[in-house]
Write a protein that holds these residues in place. Structure first.
Motif: not given
Length: 368
Positions: A93-94, A96-98, A251
């Motif tokens: 998840g971390p 993907l959240n970039t 990010q």
């Protein structure tokens, strides 16, 4: 072949077509809904998508993407490598959240939900003893608190970060700037296997990708993207670690830096980051506090790690050696050993990997 495998096959196939990079790939998926629909589209439908040039449209229709995809999947099967796409539920998840997550992750080992609490640690390939000591201690302490340590398996600071986490029997993730079938640098092949057993080795690059310089800046965005925060330990002004620092900020992740000797060129980059606003840290507790992961008690110190068996004499001498260089005369005075006996004990401790001799008869701990 299951639908899931067919899905991965279509993603690999589409991305293998010349002219289709990450941006174009995402644009096509957004327009057609899936990679399979893109690959099945007619020339007219591809033109209407307004995502491709005439040349790329022709490549898409004629390129043997099926062969390329099947070859890549066969290599993955043979090597025990998992390939997950960015839309897979198991994708971190971390990361993907970039702004620019990899389309794929090639994985040896395992990525677990607890890896969501991760800290990246990177720095120079030519560290000082101070840098190695700080890195090992901090990685050990973070891993002891069930924080996954992420780094790039490069020589120097990266290698030491992985080793510190492994010494604490914790999890660590190595991100490669080459194919997953290549151990780079070569001397880290054994370390790579240790990481696979205690975490994961990952890359976005296909099998056979050589460790060429152009791949490493892109690799750095994955290192910072997997972590809640990034710690820079010893970096020169032109260090690649500063690219990782820049990615971390872009990010929206926390950036930490360990201060270094103002006269050392490998500290100029880190000291500059601190002047520009990076959080100054010296311990794992500082990092945990900065990420709101602090649990109210200090992490176990790296010096608490299990040592090899020592005789009472060896233990007495080892106790007098610290992380700061100490002259043999001072060690002799504190340990009450004779010169001849002390030399033999120090050699034994050095062979056990606990002590390192520096020029001028100085000694430091070498818990690496």
């Amino acid at each position: 072949m299951s639908q899931d495998r067919e899905h991965v096959r279509s993603w690999i196939g589409l991305s293998s077509i010349p002219g289709i990079g990450r941006v174009t790939f995402r644009r096509l998926i957004a327009h057609f809904g899936s990679a399979r629909r893109v690959l099945a589209a007619s020339q007219g439908e591809l033109r209407e998508s307004a995502a491709l040039s005439e040349k790329v449209c022709s490549e898409l229709r004629s390129f043997p993407w099926q062969e390329r995809a099947d070859e890549e999947l066969a290599k993955a099967d043979a090597a025990g490598v998992a390939i997950i796409t960015a839309d897979d539920p198991g994708y971190p998840g971390p990361l993907l959240n970039t702004p620019d997550p990899p389309l794929f992750l090639y994985i040896r080992g395992s990525l677990l939900p607890e890896d969501g609490s991760a800290v990246a640690m990177v720095g120079t390939r030519t560290p000082t003893h101070y840098g190695l000591t700080v890195t090992h201690r901090m990685a050990y302490e973070l891993a002891s608190q069930r924080i996954t340590v992420v780094s790039g398996m490069a020589r120097g600071i990266d290698t030491q970060a992985h080793k510190g986490a492994l010494a604490a029997k914790g999890r660590t993730i190595a991100v490669l700037g080459c194919g997953i079938d290549t151990a780079y640098p070569r001397e880290n092949k054994g370390l790579m296997e240790d990481i696979v057993r205690s975490g994961a080795v990952v890359t976005e690059n296909p099998f056979g990708t050589k460790p060429e310089s152009g791949y490493f800046p892109a690799r750095n965005r994955i290192i910072s993207g997997l972590a809640a925060g990034t710690v820079i330990i010893e970096a020169a002004e032109d260090s690649g670690s500063l690219i990782t620092a820049d990615y971390a900020l872009k990010q929206g992740r926390k950036l930490f830096a360990v201060p270094g000797n103002i006269s050392s060129h490998v500290s100029r980059g880190t000291n500059s980051l601190i002047r520009q606003g990076a959080v100054l840290v010296g311990t794992a507790g500082d990092v945990l506090q900065g990420l709101d992961l602090y649990k109210g008690s200090e992490p176990p110190a790296a010096t608490d790690m299990q040592l090899p068996p020592l005789t009472p004499e060896e233990a007495s001498v080892f106790k007098t050696v610290t992380n700061e260089p100490k002259h043999i005369d001072a060690i002799m005075a504190e340990s009450s050993s004779t010169p001849g006996r002390l030399s033999g004990l120090l050699i034994t401790l050095e062979l056990k990997g606990l002590v390192k001799q520096l020029p001028g008869k100085y000694f430091v701990r070498d818990l690496q």
